[in-house]
Design an enzyme around this catalytic site. Sequence first.
Site, PDB file in Angstrom:
ATOM      1  CB  ILE A  10      21.826-102.915 -87.707  1.00  0.00           C
ATOM      2  CG1 ILE A  10      20.970-103.376 -88.734  1.00  0.00           C
ATOM      3  CG2 ILE A  10      22.927-102.275 -88.209  1.00  0.00           C
ATOM      4  CD1 ILE A  10      20.056-102.154 -89.337  1.00  0.00           C
ATOM      5  CE  LYS A  33      13.060-109.367 -90.157  1.00  0.00           C
ATOM      6  NZ  LYS A  33      11.659-108.828 -89.625  1.00  0.00           N
ATOM      7  CG  ASP A 102      17.469 -91.444 -64.132  1.00  0.00           C
ATOM      8  OD1 ASP A 102      16.917 -90.840 -62.991  1.00  0.00           O
ATOM      9  OD2 ASP A 102      18.720 -90.900 -64.469  1.00  0.00           O
TER      10      ASP A 102
HETATM   11  P1  ADP Z   1      12.033-110.218 -85.780  1.00  0.00           P
HETATM   12  O1  ADP Z   1      10.739-110.038 -86.742  1.00  0.00           O
HETATM   13  O2  ADP Z   1      12.669-111.698 -85.897  1.00  0.00           O
HETATM   14  O3  ADP Z   1      11.752-109.625 -84.609  1.00  0.00           O
HETATM   15  P2  ADP Z   1      13.158-107.531 -86.231  1.00  0.00           P
HETATM   16  O4  ADP Z   1      12.533-106.947 -87.530  1.00  0.00           O
HETATM   17  O5  ADP Z   1      12.552-107.187 -85.134  1.00  0.00           O
HETATM   18  O6  ADP Z   1      13.154-109.182 -86.429  1.00  0.00           O
HETATM   19  O7  ADP Z   1      14.731-107.174 -86.320  1.00  0.00           O
HETATM   20  C1  ADP Z   1      15.520-107.651 -85.182  1.00  0.00           C
HETATM   21  C2  ADP Z   1      16.182-106.340 -84.888  1.00  0.00           C
HETATM   22  O8  ADP Z   1      17.010-105.654 -85.857  1.00  0.00           O
HETATM   23  C3  ADP Z   1      15.323-105.193 -84.355  1.00  0.00           C
HETATM   24  O9  ADP Z   1      15.113-105.291 -82.818  1.00  0.00           O
HETATM   25  C4  ADP Z   1      16.273-103.997 -84.591  1.00  0.00           C
HETATM   26  O10 ADP Z   1      17.376-103.718 -83.779  1.00  0.00           O
HETATM   27  C5  ADP Z   1      17.084-104.246 -85.861  1.00  0.00           C
HETATM   28  N1  ADP Z   1      16.087-103.494 -87.031  1.00  0.00           N
HETATM   29  C6  ADP Z   1      15.470-104.471 -87.664  1.00  0.00           C
HETATM   30  N2  ADP Z   1      15.008-103.662 -88.684  1.00  0.00           N
HETATM   31  C7  ADP Z   1      15.403-102.489 -88.593  1.00  0.00           C
HETATM   32  C8  ADP Z   1      15.568-101.407 -89.674  1.00  0.00           C
HETATM   33  N3  ADP Z   1      14.379-101.382 -90.608  1.00  0.00           N
HETATM   34  N4  ADP Z   1      16.173-100.254 -89.257  1.00  0.00           N
HETATM   35  C9  ADP Z   1      17.180-100.469 -88.322  1.00  0.00           C
HETATM   36  N5  ADP Z   1      17.287-101.639 -87.272  1.00  0.00           N
HETATM   37  C10 ADP Z   1      16.420-102.492 -87.746  1.00  0.00           C
END
Ligand code: ADP
Length: 239
Positions: A10, A33, A102
């Site tokens: 995702i 993750k 928008d």
């Molecule tokens: P990083 O720490 O490398 O920036 P993120 O935690 O922001 O990584 O995760 C990258 C992307 O994955 C997010 O921008 C989001 O789109 C998706 N994502 C991350 N955590 C979640 C979650 N708990 N539920 C849904 N989508 C998530």
Amino acid sequence: MELYEPLNVIGSGSFGVIRKVRRKSDGKIFARKEIDYRKMSERERKQLVAEVNILRELRHPYIVRYFERHIDRTNSMIYIIMEYCEGGDLAAVVRKAKKQGDIKPDNVFLDSQNNAKLGDFGLSRLMDGSDFARTYVGTPFYMSPELISESAYNAKSDIWALGCVIYELCTLEPPFQGKTQSQLAAKIQRGVVEPLSRDYSRELFQFMREMLRVKHERRPCTTILLEHPRIRKCLHLDD
Ligand code: ADP
Ligand code: MG
């Protein structure tokens, strides 16, 4: 990790992907993750451990909940099981709204409790896994004046960023922009924000402007913000 059935990817983060998974015991959905720590320097590994240790202490309805972590030493992977946020991240909401034109009243829907929800994204629907979070080529749009002038960061810097988010949600553009880093920095330090369109209340604009005061001492703190009747209502604090 055999306890979870992997579903689609995702999102993508700096050190791997975020995958939707289903817990086999009860069918509950989580976000996982998946971090490949081989590519990390010693310093980054330490940072990751520190981050996870902070995360596991945090329990708040408005903070993405961390559940557990697994380390797979054979494949040098760390798996972090978190609450799955079905609506994705806010940057994607802004992107989708931009694609469509928008965010306008015609596209905001109210549920039975009068919660505002964005809808009607036409054909620009998220396709499973294909909408990887585009890597932000680090333009620090939300950087606060104190960070620029004194390299100092404090709790009021987050209030500044919140003001920026609110502005971007209303206009789909960050409040301060520039062709170069120094142009951006100059705009931030002047702190002049264009008024919002008439679709938004004066109250909201004022509110946001207070969060975007150049002098951090003059910005409201969270305690003050949480006293505001409108915010209390949105967060159901008096229910
Ligand atoms: P990083 O720490 O490398 O920036 P993120 O935690 O922001 O990584 O995760 C990258 C992307 O994955 C997010 O921008 C989001 O789109 C998706 N994502 C991350 N955590 C979640 C979650 N708990 N539920 C849904 N989508 C998530
Ligand atoms: Mg991120």
